[in-house]
Design an enzyme around this catalytic site. Structure first.
Site, PDB file in Angstrom:
ATOM      1  CE1 TYR A 143      14.364  -3.020   1.323  1.00 22.16           C
ATOM      2  CE2 TYR A 143      12.877  -1.714  -0.013  1.00 22.16           C
ATOM      3  CZ  TYR A 143      13.773  -1.800   1.026  1.00 22.16           C
ATOM      4  OH  TYR A 143      14.071  -0.680   1.760  1.00 22.16           O
ATOM      5  CG  ASP A 238       5.261  -4.998  -0.042  1.00 23.27           C
ATOM      6  OD1 ASP A 238       4.669  -3.960  -0.410  1.00 23.27           O
ATOM      7  OD2 ASP A 238       6.439  -5.009   0.359  1.00 23.27           O
ATOM      8  CE  LYS A 266       8.737   2.063  -4.158  1.00 28.76           C
ATOM      9  NZ  LYS A 266       9.078   0.745  -3.717  1.00 28.76           N
TER      10      LYS A 266
HETATM   11  C1  LIG Z   1       9.608   0.477  -2.213  1.00 24.69           C
HETATM   12  C2  LIG Z   1       9.061  -0.723  -1.555  1.00 24.69           C
HETATM   13  C3  LIG Z   1       8.889  -0.790  -0.161  1.00 24.69           C
HETATM   14  C4  LIG Z   1       9.398   0.283   0.766  1.00 24.69           C
HETATM   15  O1  LIG Z   1       8.761   1.489   0.568  1.00 24.69           O
HETATM   16  P1  LIG Z   1       9.494   2.840   1.080  1.00 24.69           P
HETATM   17  O2  LIG Z   1       8.474   3.896   0.818  1.00 24.69           O
HETATM   18  O3  LIG Z   1      10.736   2.951   0.281  1.00 24.69           O
HETATM   19  O4  LIG Z   1       9.759   2.660   2.528  1.00 24.69           O
HETATM   20  C5  LIG Z   1       8.265  -1.893   0.375  1.00 24.69           C
HETATM   21  N1  LIG Z   1       7.836  -2.891  -0.413  1.00 24.69           N
HETATM   22  C6  LIG Z   1       7.984  -2.871  -1.753  1.00 24.69           C
HETATM   23  C7  LIG Z   1       7.468  -3.996  -2.560  1.00 24.69           C
HETATM   24  C8  LIG Z   1       8.619  -1.797  -2.358  1.00 24.69           C
HETATM   25  O5  LIG Z   1       8.806  -1.814  -3.685  1.00 24.69           O
END
Ligand SMILES: *Cc1c(COP(=O)(O)O)cnc(C)c1O
Length: 426
Positions: A143, A238, A266
């Protein structure tokens, strides 16, 4: 009589779709009423009925220090008393950028945004703008936020063009995203041999944390790096979830890979909205106003959010921080496996850094298909048994769990005592 949580859930659904502002919070996967939370401190949460929980969600990752850490709260209060937003440059943004570039040396330049979604969306645009190509490769079960071109999963064949996994994503957009199987090196070799000159970039969660927890097989990340560099494609790690979690320097430090671009989120906001994308100087100089790739944000680098991020990053760099939290997480995972064995429940678990995965399956999965083999109904029962006993796990069998530095022996013991009863009840 209805609980306060139930009353609030009913009221919320009147004006908020499903009563929540992000879908997993609605408990659709596990059923039941989500606790409405009122406050949190350290490893604990309290809901509207006054019930206390040990928290293993950590706001989905950011709360690596535990909730309401006094030094972070103090930094936020100090920043807020000076200004809530300027929309103009500040010295604190330089400090955060310097800290990020020092901790993740593949990042030579970085730009702050307000969410992980913004970071990945822009990294994709930058990879395309830099290479002049359109195709993006991603992996099923990873994701990367909810931008159109990333809301795509595999159709029937892994090497076919992607189909949107959300209504409202035009097929033309999805068609520029190829979806492969996580950990499948052969597919990577094949797709680069066939389409290498058209691939703008590859985006991957180097440790997948959005299909439960799946670790990269030896050689998987290396093959991405090798093929991207050979074919001039941009490798995007990511690390929105893994940054400062899997290791202080993220998964790239743990596995020794230098991606071209990295996205963060995060933990770098410490609970406030901060995201970031950064990487090789040559690529980052393509961003407006230096270059032709546009990106902007009214609240980007917001002073209150940056203060929370800086205070958090300062604490995660303290000596033994990572090793201590990693040990706690390992203790939890080992204890859960032992309790499941005693209760003769088919179960496995693993951790990396302060992230963990629980699987109702004999061994940890290595792919999306294997994650799908986990016994979801058993997880859902286990989830409610734990919730009832005051342990707050992610309300889905497909999420990673998080331990914070505020979790200690007392919290692990209490969790394992709850798990003993929960496993026996299955
Ligand atoms: C949480 C997450 C996102 C999206 O971040 P948001 O702040 O919720 O938009 C993108 N990539 C990864 C790997 C994530 O865990």
């Amino acid at each position: 009589m209805k609980s306060r949580n139930e009353i609030l859930f009913e009221r919320a659904r009147e004006h908020i779709p499903a009563g929540v502002n992000s879908p997993v919070r609605a408990f659709r996967a596990v059923g039941g009423t989500p606790p409405f939370l009122e406050r949190a401190s350290g490893a604990y949460l309290w809901d509207a009925d006054g019930k206390r929980y040990i928290d293993y969600v950590g706001s989905w990752g950011p709360m690596v220090l535990g909730h309401a850490h006094p030094q972070v709260v103090e930094a936020v209060q100090a920043a807020a008393s000076k200004a809530l937003s300027f929309g103009a440059p500040t010295e604190a943004e330089i400090e955060l950028a310097e800290a990020i570039c020092r901790l993740l040396p593949s990042i030579e330049m970085v730009r702050l945004v307000s969410s992980g979604t913004e970071a990945t969306m822009t990294a994709i645009r930058l990879a395309r703008g830099h290479t002049g190509r359109s195709l993006i490769v991603k992996f099923e079960g990873c994701y990367h936020g909810h931008a159109d071109s990333l809301l795509v999963k595999a159709g029937s064949g892994a090497l076919t063009f992607g189909n949107p996994s959300s209504a409202g994503v035009p097929p033309e957009t999805a068609a520029h995203t190829l979806v492969l199987d996580f950990n499948n090196i052969e597919q990577i070799e094949k797709i680069f041999a066939a389409r290498g000159a058209d691939i703008a970039g590859v985006i991957v969660e180097p440790v997948a944390g959005n299909m439960n927890l799946v670790l990269p097989k030896p050689g998987f990340l290396e093959s991405l790096q090798k093929n991207c560099s050979r074919h001039g494609a941009v490798l995007i790690f990511d690390e929105v979830m893994t940054g400062f979690r899997v290791a202080l320097g993220g998964a790239q430090a743990r596995y020794g890979i230098r991606p071209d671009l990295t996205t963060l989120g995060k933990v770098i906001g410490g609970g406030l909205p901060v995201g970031a994308f950064g990487g090789r100087r040559e690529i980052m100089e393509k961003i407006a106003p230096l270059g032709p790739v546009y990106q902007a944000g009214t609240l980007s680098g917001n002073p209150v959010a940056v203060a929370a991020g800086l205070a958090t990053l300062k604490l995660v760099q303290e000596k033994d921080f990572q090793s201590k939290i990693e040990k706690t997480t390992q203790l939890l995972v080992d204890g859960l496996v032992a309790e499941a064995q005693k209760a003769k429940v088919v179960f496995s678990a693993q951790s990396v850094g302060s992230m963990f995965g629980l699987y109702f399956r004999a061994s940890p999965p290595a792919s999306f298909a294997e994650v799908m083999q986990c016994d979801k109904d058993r997880f859902n029962k286990f989830f409610h048994q734990m919730l009832m006993r005051g342990v707050y796990l992610a309300p889905s069998a497909y999420e990673a769990g998080f331990v914070s530095a505020a979790h200690g022996a007392a919290e692990i013991d209490a969790t394992l005592a709850a798990a003993r009863e929960a496993f026996r009840s299955l």
